[in-house]
Design a protein around this motif. Structure first.
Motif, PDB file in Angstrom:
ATOM      1  N   GLU A   1      38.059  43.843  43.483  1.00 22.85           N
ATOM      2  CA  GLU A   1      38.130  44.106  41.979  1.00 22.85           C
ATOM      3  C   GLU A   1      37.340  42.663  41.303  1.00 22.85           C
ATOM      4  O   GLU A   1      36.836  42.757  40.163  1.00 22.85           O
ATOM      5  CB  GLU A   1      39.715  44.078  41.619  1.00 22.85           C
ATOM      6  CG  GLU A   1      40.217  45.358  41.847  1.00 22.85           C
ATOM      7  CD  GLU A   1      41.771  45.323  41.715  1.00 22.85           C
ATOM      8  OE1 GLU A   1      42.448  44.433  41.349  1.00 22.85           O
ATOM      9  OE2 GLU A   1      42.392  46.233  41.885  1.00 22.85           O
ATOM     10  N   LEU A   2      37.576  41.716  41.726  1.00 22.74           N
ATOM     11  CA  LEU A   2      37.203  40.279  41.170  1.00 22.74           C
ATOM     12  C   LEU A   2      35.394  40.338  41.264  1.00 22.74           C
ATOM     13  O   LEU A   2      34.961  40.021  40.179  1.00 22.74           O
ATOM     14  CB  LEU A   2      37.585  39.103  41.925  1.00 22.74           C
ATOM     15  CG  LEU A   2      37.062  37.808  41.667  1.00 22.74           C
ATOM     16  CD1 LEU A   2      37.508  37.678  40.297  1.00 22.74           C
ATOM     17  CD2 LEU A   2      37.530  36.684  42.648  1.00 22.74           C
ATOM     18  N   SER A   3      35.028  40.942  42.534  1.00 21.49           N
ATOM     19  CA  SER A   3      33.446  41.129  42.222  1.00 21.49           C
ATOM     20  C   SER A   3      32.946  42.148  41.307  1.00 21.49           C
ATOM     21  O   SER A   3      32.009  41.840  40.678  1.00 21.49           O
ATOM     22  CB  SER A   3      33.099  41.653  43.791  1.00 21.49           C
ATOM     23  OG  SER A   3      33.481  40.566  44.754  1.00 21.49           O
ATOM     24  N   ALA A   4      33.896  43.023  41.279  1.00 18.21           N
ATOM     25  CA  ALA A   4      33.320  44.218  40.263  1.00 18.21           C
ATOM     26  C   ALA A   4      33.565  43.623  38.668  1.00 18.21           C
ATOM     27  O   ALA A   4      32.572  43.749  37.793  1.00 18.21           O
ATOM     28  CB  ALA A   4      34.331  45.310  40.155  1.00 18.21           C
ATOM     29  N   LEU A   5      34.629  42.636  38.660  1.00 21.43           N
ATOM     30  CA  LEU A   5      34.582  42.042  37.250  1.00 21.43           C
ATOM     31  C   LEU A   5      33.563  41.043  36.971  1.00 21.43           C
ATOM     32  O   LEU A   5      33.041  40.979  35.994  1.00 21.43           O
ATOM     33  CB  LEU A   5      35.954  41.295  37.119  1.00 21.43           C
ATOM     34  CG  LEU A   5      37.031  42.081  36.961  1.00 21.43           C
ATOM     35  CD1 LEU A   5      38.620  41.476  36.890  1.00 21.43           C
ATOM     36  CD2 LEU A   5      37.319  43.048  35.465  1.00 21.43           C
ATOM     37  N   ARG A   6      33.113  40.501  37.875  1.00 21.53           N
ATOM     38  CA  ARG A   6      32.148  39.491  38.043  1.00 21.53           C
ATOM     39  C   ARG A   6      30.935  40.165  37.607  1.00 21.53           C
ATOM     40  O   ARG A   6      29.975  39.681  36.780  1.00 21.53           O
ATOM     41  CB  ARG A   6      31.848  38.581  39.295  1.00 21.53           C
ATOM     42  CG  ARG A   6      32.906  37.432  39.262  1.00 21.53           C
ATOM     43  CD  ARG A   6      32.853  36.675  40.544  1.00 21.53           C
ATOM     44  NE  ARG A   6      33.825  35.512  40.509  1.00 21.53           N
ATOM     45  CZ  ARG A   6      34.229  34.989  41.541  1.00 21.53           C
ATOM     46  NH1 ARG A   6      33.658  35.315  42.800  1.00 21.53           N
ATOM     47  NH2 ARG A   6      35.380  34.103  41.561  1.00 21.53           N
ATOM     48  N   GLU A   7      30.704  41.216  38.247  1.00 19.49           N
ATOM     49  CA  GLU A   7      29.425  41.930  37.953  1.00 19.49           C
ATOM     50  C   GLU A   7      29.332  42.368  36.452  1.00 19.49           C
ATOM     51  O   GLU A   7      28.309  42.296  35.978  1.00 19.49           O
ATOM     52  CB  GLU A   7      29.176  43.099  38.966  1.00 19.49           C
ATOM     53  CG  GLU A   7      28.809  42.599  40.396  1.00 19.49           C
ATOM     54  CD  GLU A   7      29.069  44.033  41.321  1.00 19.49           C
ATOM     55  OE1 GLU A   7      28.720  45.061  40.808  1.00 19.49           O
ATOM     56  OE2 GLU A   7      28.798  43.708  42.437  1.00 19.49           O
ATOM     57  N   GLU A   8      30.588  42.931  36.121  1.00 17.79           N
ATOM     58  CA  GLU A   8      30.513  43.513  34.694  1.00 17.79           C
ATOM     59  C   GLU A   8      30.464  42.381  33.819  1.00 17.79           C
ATOM     60  O   GLU A   8      29.590  42.339  32.703  1.00 17.79           O
ATOM     61  CB  GLU A   8      31.996  43.955  34.426  1.00 17.79           C
ATOM     62  CG  GLU A   8      32.223  44.706  33.280  1.00 17.79           C
ATOM     63  CD  GLU A   8      33.466  45.221  32.858  1.00 17.79           C
ATOM     64  OE1 GLU A   8      33.953  45.629  31.844  1.00 17.79           O
ATOM     65  OE2 GLU A   8      34.172  45.683  33.980  1.00 17.79           O
ATOM     66  N   ARG A   9      30.717  40.942  34.085  1.00 19.66           N
ATOM     67  CA  ARG A   9      30.652  39.957  33.115  1.00 19.66           C
ATOM     68  C   ARG A   9      29.307  39.632  32.940  1.00 19.66           C
ATOM     69  O   ARG A   9      28.608  39.353  31.970  1.00 19.66           O
ATOM     70  CB  ARG A   9      31.607  38.986  33.836  1.00 19.66           C
ATOM     71  CG  ARG A   9      31.299  37.402  32.895  1.00 19.66           C
ATOM     72  CD  ARG A   9      31.877  36.210  33.431  1.00 19.66           C
ATOM     73  NE  ARG A   9      30.993  36.213  34.737  1.00 19.66           N
ATOM     74  CZ  ARG A   9      31.394  35.185  35.794  1.00 19.66           C
ATOM     75  NH1 ARG A   9      32.656  34.602  35.486  1.00 19.66           N
ATOM     76  NH2 ARG A   9      30.507  35.125  36.704  1.00 19.66           N
ATOM     77  N   ASP A  10      28.563  39.470  34.096  1.00 23.39           N
ATOM     78  CA  ASP A  10      27.048  39.346  34.273  1.00 23.39           C
ATOM     79  C   ASP A  10      26.123  40.145  33.401  1.00 23.39           C
ATOM     80  O   ASP A  10      25.249  40.057  32.684  1.00 23.39           O
ATOM     81  CB  ASP A  10      26.425  39.229  35.760  1.00 23.39           C
ATOM     82  CG  ASP A  10      27.093  38.051  36.458  1.00 23.39           C
ATOM     83  OD1 ASP A  10      27.648  37.110  35.796  1.00 23.39           O
ATOM     84  OD2 ASP A  10      26.867  37.985  37.847  1.00 23.39           O
TER      85      ASP A  10
ATOM     86  N   GLU B   1      45.964  43.795  50.319  1.00 23.35           N
ATOM     87  CA  GLU B   1      45.960  43.489  48.915  1.00 23.35           C
ATOM     88  C   GLU B   1      44.875  42.309  48.470  1.00 23.35           C
ATOM     89  O   GLU B   1      44.215  42.492  47.414  1.00 23.35           O
ATOM     90  CB  GLU B   1      47.362  42.828  48.534  1.00 23.35           C
ATOM     91  CG  GLU B   1      48.487  44.134  48.594  1.00 23.35           C
ATOM     92  CD  GLU B   1      49.736  43.472  48.414  1.00 23.35           C
ATOM     93  OE1 GLU B   1      50.088  42.113  48.379  1.00 23.35           O
ATOM     94  OE2 GLU B   1      50.768  44.209  48.479  1.00 23.35           O
ATOM     95  N   ASN B   2      44.724  41.212  49.235  1.00 20.02           N
ATOM     96  CA  ASN B   2      43.647  40.478  49.009  1.00 20.02           C
ATOM     97  C   ASN B   2      42.242  41.019  48.914  1.00 20.02           C
ATOM     98  O   ASN B   2      41.503  40.673  48.090  1.00 20.02           O
ATOM     99  CB  ASN B   2      43.739  39.293  49.802  1.00 20.02           C
ATOM    100  CG  ASN B   2      44.759  38.187  49.495  1.00 20.02           C
ATOM    101  OD1 ASN B   2      45.482  38.371  48.485  1.00 20.02           O
ATOM    102  ND2 ASN B   2      45.286  37.441  50.607  1.00 20.02           N
ATOM    103  N   GLU B   3      41.979  41.933  49.712  1.00 17.74           N
ATOM    104  CA  GLU B   3      40.887  42.574  49.852  1.00 17.74           C
ATOM    105  C   GLU B   3      40.554  43.418  48.764  1.00 17.74           C
ATOM    106  O   GLU B   3      39.246  43.552  48.203  1.00 17.74           O
ATOM    107  CB  GLU B   3      40.623  43.526  51.096  1.00 17.74           C
ATOM    108  CG  GLU B   3      40.368  42.407  52.425  1.00 17.74           C
ATOM    109  CD  GLU B   3      40.551  43.389  53.791  1.00 17.74           C
ATOM    110  OE1 GLU B   3      40.656  44.738  53.602  1.00 17.74           O
ATOM    111  OE2 GLU B   3      40.235  42.815  54.916  1.00 17.74           O
ATOM    112  N   VAL B   4      41.526  44.413  48.120  1.00 14.17           N
ATOM    113  CA  VAL B   4      41.184  44.881  47.003  1.00 14.17           C
ATOM    114  C   VAL B   4      41.090  44.138  45.727  1.00 14.17           C
ATOM    115  O   VAL B   4      40.273  44.279  45.018  1.00 14.17           O
ATOM    116  CB  VAL B   4      42.585  45.756  46.617  1.00 14.17           C
ATOM    117  CG1 VAL B   4      42.898  46.308  45.338  1.00 14.17           C
ATOM    118  CG2 VAL B   4      42.613  46.856  47.669  1.00 14.17           C
ATOM    119  N   SER B   5      42.080  42.729  45.713  1.00 13.32           N
ATOM    120  CA  SER B   5      41.589  41.804  44.684  1.00 13.32           C
ATOM    121  C   SER B   5      40.352  41.320  44.788  1.00 13.32           C
ATOM    122  O   SER B   5      39.631  41.207  43.754  1.00 13.32           O
ATOM    123  CB  SER B   5      42.888  40.784  44.812  1.00 13.32           C
ATOM    124  OG  SER B   5      44.064  41.441  44.632  1.00 13.32           O
TER     125      SER B   5
END
Length: 91
Positions: free
Chosen positions: A66-75, A59-63
């Motif tokens: 997801e967190l990395s994807a959201l950071r890339e999207e934010r950038d 679950e933490n790996e998935v999170s």
């Protein structure tokens, strides 16, 4: 008669020692069975705990993904907004 009683008692000494050894052996086997039951129970508990920890790790790996994807999207959004602001300033 006294000799016969002494002889009989002497003949029974090995049986008495054997009986005592058998009792000790039964006690050891009983203790080993109890230890085995406790170890089996502990093993089961640890196996369940390991499964829970593996699930949490997944679950933490998935999170984390997801967190990395959201950071890339934010950038990406940040850079696009910066480009739009530059275009607005150029007008």
């Amino acid at each position: 008669m006294a000799k016969q009683a002494v002889a009989t008692r002497t003949d029974l000494d090995p049986i008495d020692r054997l009986e005592e050894k058998v009792r000790m052996l039964v006690g050891i086997v009983t203790q080993l069975r109890a230890d085995h039951a406790r170890a089996t129970e502990e093993n089961g508990r640890l196996a369940r705990e390991l499964d829970d920890l593996r699930t949490r790790l997944e679950e933490n790996e998935v999170s984390g993904t997801e967190l990395s994807a959201l950071r890339e999207e934010r950038d990406l959004v940040r850079s696009r907004v910066a480009e739009m602001l530059e275009q607005l300033e150029a007008i």
